[in-house]
Design a protein around this motif. Structure first.
Motif, PDB file in Angstrom:
ATOM      1  N   CYS A  98       0.830  -1.212   0.000  1.00 10.39           N
ATOM      2  CA  CYS A  98       0.000   0.000   0.000  1.00 10.39           C
ATOM      3  C   CYS A  98       0.860   1.255   0.000  1.00 10.39           C
ATOM      4  O   CYS A  98       0.558   2.227  -0.709  1.00 10.39           O
ATOM      5  CB  CYS A  98      -0.927  -0.007   1.212  1.00 10.39           C
ATOM      6  N   MET A 102       0.735   4.025  -3.013  1.00  8.99           N
ATOM      7  CA  MET A 102       0.282   5.379  -2.685  1.00  8.99           C
ATOM      8  C   MET A 102       1.355   6.422  -2.965  1.00  8.99           C
ATOM      9  O   MET A 102       1.071   7.504  -3.479  1.00  8.99           O
ATOM     10  CB  MET A 102      -0.143   5.450  -1.221  1.00  8.99           C
ATOM     11  N   LEU A 105       1.346   6.844  -6.830  1.00  5.58           N
ATOM     12  CA  LEU A 105       0.154   7.479  -7.397  1.00  5.58           C
ATOM     13  C   LEU A 105       0.039   8.940  -7.001  1.00  5.58           C
ATOM     14  O   LEU A 105      -0.397   9.779  -7.786  1.00  5.58           O
ATOM     15  CB  LEU A 105      -1.101   6.725  -6.946  1.00  5.58           C
ATOM     16  N   LEU A 106       0.429   9.262  -5.767  1.00  2.95           N
ATOM     17  CA  LEU A 106       0.318  10.626  -5.268  1.00  2.95           C
ATOM     18  C   LEU A 106       1.610  11.408  -5.432  1.00  2.95           C
ATOM     19  O   LEU A 106       1.649  12.601  -5.110  1.00  2.95           O
ATOM     20  CB  LEU A 106      -0.090  10.610  -3.796  1.00  2.95           C
ATOM     21  N   PHE A 153     -10.405   8.118   2.808  1.00  2.01           N
ATOM     22  CA  PHE A 153      -9.599   8.541   1.670  1.00  2.01           C
ATOM     23  C   PHE A 153     -10.363   9.517   0.788  1.00  2.01           C
ATOM     24  O   PHE A 153      -9.781  10.440   0.210  1.00  2.01           O
ATOM     25  CB  PHE A 153      -9.146   7.338   0.851  1.00  2.01           C
ATOM     26  N   CYS A 231      -1.314  -5.116  -8.212  1.00  2.03           N
ATOM     27  CA  CYS A 231      -0.323  -4.033  -8.258  1.00  2.03           C
ATOM     28  C   CYS A 231       0.872  -4.412  -9.132  1.00  2.03           C
ATOM     29  O   CYS A 231       1.415  -3.560  -9.850  1.00  2.03           O
ATOM     30  CB  CYS A 231       0.143  -3.689  -6.841  1.00  2.03           C
ATOM     31  N   ARG A 259      -5.710   5.266 -11.472  1.00  2.00           N
ATOM     32  CA  ARG A 259      -5.481   5.794 -10.127  1.00  2.00           C
ATOM     33  C   ARG A 259      -6.605   5.362  -9.179  1.00  2.00           C
ATOM     34  O   ARG A 259      -6.349   4.881  -8.076  1.00  2.00           O
ATOM     35  CB  ARG A 259      -5.369   7.315 -10.151  1.00  2.00           C
ATOM     36  N   LEU A 263      -6.130   2.850  -6.012  1.00  2.00           N
ATOM     37  CA  LEU A 263      -6.428   3.380  -4.686  1.00  2.00           C
ATOM     38  C   LEU A 263      -7.508   2.552  -3.992  1.00  2.00           C
ATOM     39  O   LEU A 263      -7.469   2.360  -2.777  1.00  2.00           O
ATOM     40  CB  LEU A 263      -6.865   4.845  -4.785  1.00  2.00           C
ATOM     41  N   THR A 266      -5.733  -0.467  -2.625  1.00  3.59           N
ATOM     42  CA  THR A 266      -5.016  -0.170  -1.374  1.00  3.59           C
ATOM     43  C   THR A 266      -5.990   0.022  -0.219  1.00  3.59           C
ATOM     44  O   THR A 266      -5.695  -0.374   0.914  1.00  3.59           O
ATOM     45  CB  THR A 266      -4.134   1.079  -1.529  1.00  3.59           C
ATOM     46  N   ALA A 267      -7.147   0.631  -0.500  1.00  6.49           N
ATOM     47  CA  ALA A 267      -8.146   0.792   0.552  1.00  6.49           C
ATOM     48  C   ALA A 267      -8.667  -0.562   1.014  1.00  6.49           C
ATOM     49  O   ALA A 267      -8.861  -0.799   2.219  1.00  6.49           O
ATOM     50  CB  ALA A 267      -9.303   1.663   0.055  1.00  6.49           C
TER      51      ALA A 267
END
Length: 355
Positions: A98, A102, A105-106, A153, A231, A259, A263, A266-267
């Motif tokens: 995760c 993250m 992506l961010l 999120f 992933c 994205r 996400l 990951t959540a």
């Protein structure tokens, strides 16, 4: 000078080829180290258990050569310590994945589920289901944690959108989201739970691996395996995101859909793990940075190494947490925070120095 150009042309591919086996070597070596770490961690504790006992119990329960094993040893290893160590490994692996995703992506090296409030949101969702019983028949504890993670999120994205929208805004929005959902969790616990429930919930919120069972192992292992595979299949997209949305779009990647999809993955990973082990923080911050220092930035190498490194990290943090402060175990989230907070501060200072 001209004669040296072919050497330069050959040196770059050679350097790339030399790093590919490094990632594979670290993954295989890390897997062996993980197996040994789990075995040694099982031997640690007040009851006297040796590696030979661990081997015999495994052989006995896996239906391999029948080895006489005492019932007490079998109960300690197979029913108590092995599930705990495996859940710890799954939690470390999943949270590390995760963090890697993250941060890409961010485009923010400080991003991870705990810092961005996802873990706090998942904790709130799980506590609302567990204490209040709202929607328990429909969602269950894991479903409540998943909904809470998505809400947290979503709040982070909304807050960041209405501010400057930069990476620092995302982190600040994550801090706000963490505090808000932590306050909601505390309100629910102290207003609605009795003293025994309050003590148990607060210990769980700090990260607890007490009482792990094989169904917990099955849940964590299946979710982490599925999420990691998704992933890994998106590794090239994650490489492109590291250079910005425009570059990713020019390479034919559907930026928004990819994205959002990753996400959500990951959540889901965070929610499933939080519903089992509580809000364990900073694993997704510490491990990805350490791995990138070893294997570089390509996610096809980073993700597998992060999986085994995160698993080893959590196995040993849990082993230390339950043995150094015996007979009262230290919540595993406290141990990860003691390691993760200094790393977090160091990254902040490093970013400030570059500004």
């Amino acid at each position: 000078m001209v004669g040296r150009e072919p050497e330069r042309a050959l040196s770059a591919p050679a350097a790339v080829r030399s790093r590919v086996p490094l990632g594979l070597l670290l993954t295989l070596g890390g897997t062996v180290a993980l197996i040994l770490s789990v075995g040694v961690a099982i031997t640690l504790g007040p009851a006297d258990v040796s590696l030979v006992n661990v081997r015999d119990v495994l052989l006995n329960n896996l239906g391999l050569p029948d080895v006489p094993v005492r019932a007490a040893k079998n109960a300690i290893v197979w029913e108590e310590r092995l599930p705990r160590a495996l859940v710890a490994a799954c939690a470390g692996a999943g949270l590390s994945v995760c963090g890697v995703v993250m941060q890409s992506l961010l485009r923010n090296p400080l991003a991870e589920p705990f810092v961005l409030g996802v873990s706090s949101g998942a904790s709130t969702g799980a506590v609302v289901i567990g204490v209040l019983g709202l929607g328990g028949g429909i969602l269950g504890l894991s479903g409540g944690a998943f909904v809470g993670a998505l809400l947290a999120f979503g709040l982070v994205l909304v807050l960041a959108r209405f501010t400057s929208g930069g990476t620092s805004s995302v982190v600040l929005a994550g801090v706000a989201s963490t505090q808000f959902f932590s306050a909601v969790t505390s309100l629910v616990v102290f207003a609605m739970a009795d003293s025994d429930e309050t003590r148990g919930v607060m210990f769980w919120l700090l990260g607890s691996l007490e009482g792990m069972r094989w169904d917990d192992v099955a849940l964590c292992a299946s979710v982490v395996t599925t999420g990691t595979l998704v992933c890994l299949l998106s590794a090239r997209s994650l490489d492109a995101f590291a250079f910005g949305d425009d570059v990713a779009s020019s390479l034919g990647i559907s930026v928004a859909r990819t994205r959002v999809g990753l996400l959500v993955v990951t959540a889901l990973l965070t929610a499933a793990l939080v519903s089992v082990v509580g809000a364990v923080g900073f694993v997704g911050l510490v491990v990805p940075h350490a791995v990138r220092l070893l294997v570089g930035q390509r996610h096809a190498r980073v993700l597998p190494v992060a999986v085994v490194a995160g698993a080893i990290f959590m196995v040993w943090v849990d082993a230390a947490s339950r043995t150094l402060f015996a007979p009262t175990p230290l919540p595993v989230g406290v141990g990860t925070a003691l390691i993760g907070v200094p790393v977090f501060v160091a990254l902040l200072l490093r970013r400030r120095g570059r500004a």
